[in-house]
Design an enzyme around this catalytic site. Structure first.
Site, PDB file in Angstrom:
ATOM      1  N   ASP A 213       7.169  20.048 -14.875  1.00  0.00           N
ATOM      2  CA  ASP A 213       6.473  18.762 -14.890  1.00  0.00           C
ATOM      3  C   ASP A 213       5.124  18.835 -15.602  1.00  0.00           C
ATOM      4  OD1 ASP A 213       5.300  20.369 -12.932  1.00  0.00           O
ATOM      5  OD2 ASP A 213       5.912  19.105 -11.268  1.00  0.00           O
TER       6      ASP A 213
ATOM      7  N   ASP B   6       4.981  16.943   0.826  1.00  0.00           N
ATOM      8  CA  ASP B   6       5.916  15.856   1.162  1.00  0.00           C
ATOM      9  C   ASP B   6       7.357  16.256   0.843  1.00  0.00           C
ATOM     10  OD1 ASP B   6       5.966  15.786  -1.594  1.00  0.00           O
ATOM     11  OD2 ASP B   6       5.251  13.721  -1.791  1.00  0.00           O
TER      12      ASP B   6
ATOM     13  N   HIS C  14       8.444  17.514  -2.052  1.00  0.00           N
ATOM     14  CA  HIS C  14       8.895  17.351  -3.445  1.00  0.00           C
ATOM     15  C   HIS C  14       9.154  18.685  -4.132  1.00  0.00           C
ATOM     16  CE1 HIS C  14       4.402  17.030  -4.861  1.00  0.00           C
ATOM     17  NE2 HIS C  14       4.799  18.263  -5.043  1.00  0.00           N
TER      18      HIS C  14
ATOM     19  N   GLU D  83       9.002  12.844  -6.025  1.00  0.00           N
ATOM     20  CA  GLU D  83       8.409  12.343  -4.801  1.00  0.00           C
ATOM     21  C   GLU D  83       9.480  11.719  -3.904  1.00  0.00           C
ATOM     22  OE1 GLU D  83       5.680  13.550  -4.342  1.00  0.00           O
ATOM     23  OE2 GLU D  83       4.003  12.490  -5.233  1.00  0.00           O
TER      24      GLU D  83
END
Ligand code: GLP
Length: 262
Positions: free
Chosen positions: A67, A136, A138, A143
């Site tokens: 990413d 979270d 990811h 997400e």
């Protein structure tokens, strides 16, 4: 999926580096998927040491990062381009033409994402994908509610994720870009092997959800339960809430595959 528990974060990072090194030695033209984050810093440090001291060569490897933030030039201190240069690329022998990181400055982001997928295909797919996990759940920047079949695309980041990435942006989460390009969950699942590394107690809860909870787009790392060859390396602190700890410890101590690493 197999889970390997090591005593400390340092030992976990070293084991991750040894697993990667072994694959690179077996197949010098490996296509490596790479990740960023604090957890990976020690992994890259160990790989750089192996390059220096043991002649581990990445000269024939191709790399694809998971990413990159949208709107940051490659030399911005918060960009993942800069992270990778500082922590890994400038310490090893990967030719720059073999390095692939999504271009968050592309004028046409959709075309950039499609080209990234095509480049992965052209290299024959990713052999070994290194992964961290966000608080979270990811993987990459997938997400919560990212489709489990998603491909490389633009993604809006949650405020919590922006806060976790704030240290390289003067500690101010508002300065962290709100969007990123990320490989999709589907892209990641196509890698031949996945290696997820998680350390520290702040990962304990989400790790238990990802590994032992239901497969759900709410926790995108849980999609790794579908992967035919996923190895998860964790330290004791991150393993704290795992129900299967005793079994996982037994695997590391007894399975022949792990003998060279014990
Ligand atoms: C970022 C990256 C993820 C990484 C996560 C964890 O969000 N996009 O790929 O897994 O950070 O980072 P850390 O290792 O600092 O906890």
């Amino acid at each position: 999926m197999e889970v390997i528990i090591q005593e400390t974060a340092e030992k976990t990072a070293l084991l991750a580096a040894r697993v990667i090194a072994r694959e690179v030695r077996v197949r010098p033209n490996l296509t490596l998927g790479l990740a960023t984050g604090r957890t990976m810093e020690a992994v890259y440090r160990h790989l750089a040491t192996m390059h220096r001291n043991e002649g581990l060569s990445f000269a024939r490897c191709q790399t694809f990062n998971l990413d990159e933030f949208i709107g940051l030039p490659p030399d911005h201190p918060g960009s993942y381009h800069r992270y990778m240069t500082d922590h890994f690329f400038r310490h090893v022998d990967i030719p720059s033409s073999h390095i692939h990181i999504p271009n968050g400055m592309a004028a046409d982001l959709a075309a950039e994402c499609a080209a990234y997928e095509a480049a992965i295909k052209a290299c024959g797919g990713i052999d070994l994908q290194l992964l961290g996990i966000g608080r979270d759940g990811h993987i990459g920047f997938n997400e919560p509610l990212s489709a489990l079949q998603s491909r490389t695309r633009e993604k809006a980041l949650t405020p919590a994720t922006r806060r976790q990435n704030a240290s390289l942006f003067g500690g101010r989460w508002e300065n962290v870009p709100a969007r990123a390009i990320t490989m999709g969950v589907g892209t990641i699942l196509e890698s031949r092997r996945c290696l997820l590394v998680a350390t520290g107690e702040e990962k304990a809860f989400i790790l238990s959800q990802a590994l032992e909870g239901p497969i759900t787009a709410w926790v995108t790392a849980s999609a790794l339960q579908l992967h035919p060859r996923c190895t998860v390396l964790v330290d004791e602190a991150a393993a704290e809430q795992l129900k299967g700890k005793d079994y996982y410890r037994w695997i590391f101590e007894n399975e022949p595959e792990w003998a060279p690493f014990r």
